[in-house]
Design a protein around this motif. Structure first.
Motif, mmCIF file in Angstrom:
data_model
loop_
_atom_site.group_PDB
_atom_site.id
_atom_site.type_symbol
_atom_site.label_atom_id
_atom_site.label_comp_id
_atom_site.label_asym_id
_atom_site.label_seq_id
_atom_site.Cartn_x
_atom_site.Cartn_y
_atom_site.Cartn_z
ATOM 1 N N ALA A 167 -2.174 3.311 10.067
ATOM 2 C CA ALA A 167 -3.127 4.022 9.025
ATOM 3 C C ALA A 167 -2.604 4.039 7.593
ATOM 4 O O ALA A 167 -2.866 4.248 6.496
ATOM 5 C CB ALA A 167 -3.368 5.531 9.204
ATOM 6 N N THR A 168 -0.761 3.708 7.810
ATOM 7 C CA THR A 168 -0.367 3.528 6.367
ATOM 8 C C THR A 168 -0.371 1.954 5.714
ATOM 9 O O THR A 168 -0.192 2.101 4.514
ATOM 10 C CB THR A 168 1.186 3.697 6.419
ATOM 11 O OG1 THR A 168 1.753 2.608 7.350
ATOM 12 C CG2 THR A 168 1.365 5.015 7.261
ATOM 13 N N VAL A 169 -1.286 1.238 6.208
ATOM 14 C CA VAL A 169 -1.294 -0.139 5.816
ATOM 15 C C VAL A 169 -2.639 -0.074 4.806
ATOM 16 O O VAL A 169 -3.758 0.227 5.315
ATOM 17 C CB VAL A 169 -1.495 -0.991 7.029
ATOM 18 C CG1 VAL A 169 -1.744 -2.492 6.388
ATOM 19 C CG2 VAL A 169 -0.344 -1.256 7.637
ATOM 20 N N ARG A 170 -2.457 -0.703 3.650
ATOM 21 C CA ARG A 170 -3.679 -0.608 2.787
ATOM 22 C C ARG A 170 -4.395 -1.574 2.773
ATOM 23 O O ARG A 170 -5.472 -1.487 2.459
ATOM 24 C CB ARG A 170 -2.949 -0.408 1.403
ATOM 25 C CG ARG A 170 -2.171 1.203 1.148
ATOM 26 C CD ARG A 170 -1.910 1.197 -0.285
ATOM 27 N NE ARG A 170 -0.993 2.348 -0.554
ATOM 28 C CZ ARG A 170 -0.041 2.556 -1.176
ATOM 29 N NH1 ARG A 170 0.389 1.362 -1.760
ATOM 30 N NH2 ARG A 170 0.745 3.636 -1.166
ATOM 31 N N ASN A 171 -3.723 -3.008 2.983
ATOM 32 C CA ASN A 171 -4.707 -4.077 3.223
ATOM 33 C C ASN A 171 -5.516 -3.991 4.322
ATOM 34 O O ASN A 171 -4.974 -4.131 5.595
ATOM 35 C CB ASN A 171 -3.602 -5.365 3.134
ATOM 36 C CG ASN A 171 -4.466 -6.714 3.179
ATOM 37 O OD1 ASN A 171 -4.935 -7.002 4.166
ATOM 38 N ND2 ASN A 171 -4.017 -7.223 2.143
#
Length: 103
Positions: free
Chosen positions: A71-75
């Motif tokens: 969930a911390t990955v923005r891509n």
């Protein structure tokens, strides 16, 4: 009035779906740009692994940690690939083998 509101909600939902598909496409393209793509991937994966490590050290089960860290990955393209890794690991595949297919 109710029909107008329902129509507007439908349009908003349709617009949201279109935006998410385009975002995933552009996120994938960003990763293919020389130098910049590697930099974006490195930053995203650094955030992912830092979170994953903190969660595992804190005693959160590994599969759950994978999903939370994801969930911390923005891509959005990379996030979908990491979701596949989490699914493969939850089915018994080793993390290293599942992650190897990501790259």
């Amino acid at each position: 009035n109710v029909q107008i509101v329902m129509f507007l909600v439908f349009l908003a939902g349709l617009l949201l779906i279109m935006i998410n598909k385009k975002r995933s496409f552009f996120d994938k393209v960003k990763l293919k740009i020389p130098f910049f793509g590697k930099l974006v991937a490195f930053m995203e994966l650094e955030r992912f692994f830092e979170t994953l490590g903190n969660l595992v050290v804190s005693g959160v089960p590994f599969i759950e940690s994978l999903r939370i860290a994801n969930a911390t990955v923005r891509n959005s393209f990379l996030r979908s690939k990491l979701e596949e890794v989490a699914e493969e690991v939850s089915q018994g595949k080793s993390f290293s083998l599942a992650f190897k297919n990501l790259i």
